[in-house]
Design an enzyme around this catalytic site. Structure first.
Site, mmCIF file in Angstrom:
data_model
loop_
_atom_site.group_PDB
_atom_site.id
_atom_site.type_symbol
_atom_site.label_atom_id
_atom_site.label_comp_id
_atom_site.label_asym_id
_atom_site.label_seq_id
_atom_site.Cartn_x
_atom_site.Cartn_y
_atom_site.Cartn_z
ATOM 1 N N SER A 75 -48.728 -7.166 -4.572
ATOM 2 C CA SER A 75 -48.585 -7.885 -3.306
ATOM 3 C C SER A 75 -47.419 -7.446 -2.424
ATOM 4 O O SER A 75 -47.313 -7.907 -1.286
ATOM 5 C CB SER A 75 -48.464 -9.392 -3.568
ATOM 6 N N LYS A 78 -48.006 -6.318 1.169
ATOM 7 C CA LYS A 78 -48.043 -7.198 2.341
ATOM 8 C C LYS A 78 -46.870 -6.978 3.283
ATOM 9 O O LYS A 78 -46.929 -7.375 4.450
ATOM 10 C CB LYS A 78 -48.124 -8.649 1.876
ATOM 11 N N SER A 130 -48.024 -15.459 0.000
ATOM 12 C CA SER A 130 -48.754 -14.310 -0.509
ATOM 13 C C SER A 130 -50.263 -14.485 -0.391
ATOM 14 O O SER A 130 -51.024 -14.129 -1.301
ATOM 15 C CB SER A 130 -48.365 -14.035 -1.970
ATOM 16 N N LYS A 239 -40.107 -10.137 -1.467
ATOM 17 C CA LYS A 239 -41.551 -10.259 -1.736
ATOM 18 C C LYS A 239 -41.810 -9.813 -3.155
ATOM 19 O O LYS A 239 -41.312 -8.776 -3.591
ATOM 20 C CB LYS A 239 -42.351 -9.389 -0.762
#
Length: 409
Positions: A75, A78, A130, A239
């Site tokens: 993820s 992103k 997320s 993140k």
């Protein structure tokens, strides 16, 4: 009798002087041994298979482990999706959620088919919670399909951001065998993204109220250091990511007075390992490095040539280093340490009359360059001053004793 007493006093005084010199020598020996030990920077030992410490202002790598090895990002993809969307979309655009977005696998913000959401809100759901469904909705809004978005994103990352080992197949990071990046590329992508105010604002958000068509809740950032679950001073964004093929991945930004850090860790087997590695890497950088700068419009001369900085220049070096700027004939400014190693280099503007007859009037002020000085240099200066004082006092005492001897002749 008096002459004998004077001689004894002289011997005592000389003995005191040599004792002082011996003490100074011993102090210096011990001190330099300590300084040498401090200058040996021990790199951290981490568990994640790949990692990097990247100083965002200077663009220098302070530590790397398999930083150019291609891996699955999960993820943290992103970050790139959000950057591209901010650059190519309008934040107040209204996006209509498709069936494809509604039924995206993995972590979601529970968008409903046909729901209309602003692009900015989708970006918040993407980075804070997320949301994979938010990623697909963004991709379809900007490029029509997920496949076309991936092509557009890859082209942007290569042409604009300047990474060469990243290839994404989707906007969210769900596993695909060709969906890869490197620790270094992710650091560069994050550095580029952090220059954007909107990205920084969303990337640093710890929590927000989410009012969706089918889901009303408070979103909490999944990055445990950012939201304070793992306390660490100076965290500015982050993140996390996980799919079974990638392991745990983590991007963290942190800032102090002298350092602006991006830490990336890839493929840890356990979440706690990713965070403990990140803490160790941040501690290592904040303890051992400093970033300094040379101001815009600072002049450098070499023989008959003159050069100038056209912007502020930042460079990062070990705290124990003594660094010196050295200009080359071609206008390259090398920042070198006490061992003669080049820490980093910059290309300056050549403003010698032969190359630029009409000199820009804005380059009119000579500015001093502040360079770090090693504390050992200061110690040497102190020792020399003390020895000088001892010699002067000895000379004065010697003259005084000679005058006293002459009285008894």
């Amino acid at each position: 009798m008096s002459v004998s007493l004077t001689i004894d006093r002289n011997r005592c005084f000389v003995l005191k002087i040599w004792s002082m010199i011996l003490i100074i020598f011993l102090i210096f020996t011990i001190y330099t041994t300590q300084v040498s030990a401090e200058e040996t920077v021990i790199p951290p030992s981490i568990i994640s298979e790949a990692a990097i410490i990247f100083e965002a202002d200077s663009g220098q790598i302070l530590y790397e482990k398999n930083a150019n090895v291609e891996m699955y990002p999960a993820s943290i993809t992103k970050i790139a999706t959000a950057l591209y969307a901010i650059k190519h979309g309008q934040l107040d655009d209204i996006v209509t959620v498709s069936t494809n977005a509604r039924y995206t696998d993995g972590t979601r913000v529970y968008l409903e088919e046909g729901e209309q959401v602003s692009l900015k809100k989708l970006l918040q759901g993407l980075l804070i919670n997320s949301g994979n469904d938010a990623g697909v909705a963004i991709a379809e809004h900007l490029s029509g399909t997920v496949e076309q978005f991936a092509d557009d994103l890859n082209q942007y990352l290569e042409d604009e951001v300047g990474v060469a080992q990243t290839h994404f197949e989707n906007p969210h990071g769900l596993f695909h065998p060709d969906h890869v990046t490197t620790a270094k590329d992710m650091a560069v992508i994050t550095q580029y993204a952090m220059k954007n105010e909107t990205f920084r604002e969303i990337f640093s958000t710890k929590q927000m109220e989410w009012d969706g068509e089918s889901w009303d809740t408070t979103l909490y950032n999944h990055h445990r250091m950012l939201r304070g679950e793992i306390p660490y001073e100076g965290i500015t964004g982050g993140k996390n990511g996980f799919v079974s093929q990638s392991g745990f991945t983590l991007v963290t930004t942190a800032k102090s007075k002298d350092l602006n850090l991006i830490v990336v860790t890839l493929k840890a087997s356990y979440e706690q390992e990713a965070y403990s590695d990140t803490v160790e890497l941040l501690d290592f950088a904040f303890t051992n490095f400093i970033t300094e700068s040379i101001e815009k419009e600072t002049y450098f001369s070499l023989d008959d040539s003159e050069f100038v900085t056209v912007k502020d220049l930042s460079y990062t070096h070990q705290l124990s280093d003594t660094v010196t700027p050295e200009i080359q004939k071609n206008g390259t400014l090398n920042i070198t340490n006490q061992n003669g190693n080049v820490v980093t280099s910059f290309q300056l503007k050549d403003i010698t009359p032969a190359n630029e007859k009409n000199r820009d009037s804005s380059f009119s002020v000579q500015k001093d360059i502040q360079v770090n000085r090693s504390s050992s240099t200061l110690l040497w200066n102190t020792i020399l001053i003390v020895i000088g004082i001892v010699i002067i006092l000895s000379s004065m005492k010697y003259r005084q004793n000679r005058r006293m001897k002459s009285r008894y002749k």
